[in-house]
Design a protein around this motif. Sequence first.
Motif, PDB file in Angstrom:
ATOM      1  N   PHE A 292     -25.116 -16.323 -43.925  1.00 37.90           N
ATOM      2  CA  PHE A 292     -24.167 -16.978 -44.825  1.00 37.90           C
ATOM      3  C   PHE A 292     -22.737 -16.807 -44.346  1.00 37.90           C
ATOM      4  O   PHE A 292     -21.936 -17.739 -44.394  1.00 37.90           O
ATOM      5  N   GLN A 293     -22.392 -15.605 -43.873  1.00 39.49           N
ATOM      6  CA  GLN A 293     -21.035 -15.369 -43.388  1.00 39.49           C
ATOM      7  C   GLN A 293     -20.760 -16.174 -42.119  1.00 39.49           C
ATOM      8  O   GLN A 293     -19.686 -16.735 -41.955  1.00 39.49           O
ATOM      9  N   THR A 294     -21.738 -16.273 -41.243  1.00 40.21           N
ATOM     10  CA  THR A 294     -21.573 -17.079 -40.030  1.00 40.21           C
ATOM     11  C   THR A 294     -21.444 -18.558 -40.388  1.00 40.21           C
ATOM     12  O   THR A 294     -20.633 -19.279 -39.798  1.00 40.21           O
TER      13      THR A 294
ATOM     14  N   VAL B 186      -8.006 -18.074 -36.854  1.00 39.63           N
ATOM     15  CA  VAL B 186      -8.080 -16.606 -36.889  1.00 39.63           C
ATOM     16  C   VAL B 186      -9.072 -16.154 -37.953  1.00 39.63           C
ATOM     17  O   VAL B 186      -9.859 -15.218 -37.731  1.00 39.63           O
ATOM     18  N   LEU B 187      -9.061 -16.803 -39.101  1.00 36.02           N
ATOM     19  CA  LEU B 187     -10.016 -16.466 -40.158  1.00 36.02           C
ATOM     20  C   LEU B 187     -11.447 -16.663 -39.680  1.00 36.02           C
ATOM     21  O   LEU B 187     -12.307 -15.784 -39.861  1.00 36.02           O
ATOM     22  N   ALA B 188     -11.718 -17.803 -39.053  1.00 35.39           N
ATOM     23  CA  ALA B 188     -13.075 -18.084 -38.566  1.00 35.39           C
ATOM     24  C   ALA B 188     -13.500 -17.089 -37.494  1.00 35.39           C
ATOM     25  O   ALA B 188     -14.624 -16.574 -37.523  1.00 35.39           O
ATOM     26  N   ALA B 189     -12.602 -16.792 -36.562  1.00 35.78           N
ATOM     27  CA  ALA B 189     -12.938 -15.854 -35.491  1.00 35.78           C
ATOM     28  C   ALA B 189     -13.179 -14.449 -36.041  1.00 35.78           C
ATOM     29  O   ALA B 189     -14.109 -13.757 -35.604  1.00 35.78           O
ATOM     30  N   CYS B 190     -12.375 -14.034 -36.995  1.00 38.08           N
ATOM     31  CA  CYS B 190     -12.571 -12.701 -37.580  1.00 38.08           C
ATOM     32  C   CYS B 190     -13.852 -12.635 -38.406  1.00 38.08           C
ATOM     33  O   CYS B 190     -14.534 -11.602 -38.408  1.00 38.08           O
ATOM     34  N   LEU B 191     -14.172 -13.710 -39.121  1.00 38.24           N
ATOM     35  CA  LEU B 191     -15.417 -13.723 -39.886  1.00 38.24           C
ATOM     36  C   LEU B 191     -16.632 -13.562 -38.979  1.00 38.24           C
ATOM     37  O   LEU B 191     -17.562 -12.807 -39.294  1.00 38.24           O
TER      38      LEU B 191
END
Length: 181
Positions: A139-141, A19-24
Motif C-alpha cells: 500500500f505504501q509503495t 521527494v515525498l515519493a522517493a522517501c515513501l
Amino acid sequence: MDILKTEAFLRLSAALVFVLAACLVRLDTQTKFIFFTERKITFKDLNGLQALVYAAFVAAGYNVLQLSRCIFFVSCFHGNLSKRSYRYLAWVGYLLDQVVLYLTFATNSAAVEQSMLVVTGMKEFQWAKWCNKYTRFCFQTGGAICCCFLACCLMAFTTFVSGFNLFRLYSPKKFLRLKNT
C-alpha cells in the motif's frame, strides 16, 4: 513575470512531490515471520523501485536548480534580459525538462509494471504474490507510485510553461517570412 512565478510554483510543487515519493519508497520496509524465519522486504528487492527512488531524487534536484534559476531571474533581471541571450538558455531548459519528464515517467512505469507482478504473481516464473504477506509495504509503495505520477503531471505542466517561454521568443512575422521562402 507572472509566467516565471507560475513556473517557480510548479517546480517547487514537483520537487516536493518527487521527494515525498522517493522517501515513501526508500523508507518503506516490512518484516514478517514466514515459516519460522524472519523475512524483511525493502525497496532494494525490486529493481524498478530502486530506479524510481534514484530518478525521483534526480528530478527533485533538477527542479530545485531550475527553481533557483527562476528566482534569480525574477529578483535580478525583472524581465529585462535580452531575447537573444535568453533564447539559448530557454532551449537548454526546455530540452532538459523533456528529458527529466520522460525519464521519470519511464522509471515510474517500470516500477508499476514490476509492482503489478508482485501483486498478481506469475506461476510460469514461480513468482509468489508478495502483497498477500506484505500488505503495508504494497500500500505504501502504491501511494508513492501515485505521488510520482502526480509529480510527472506537474512536470508536464512545467514543460508546457517552459515551451511557452521558449517559443514566445520567436517572432511570428519572422517565422512566417521564413516559411514562405
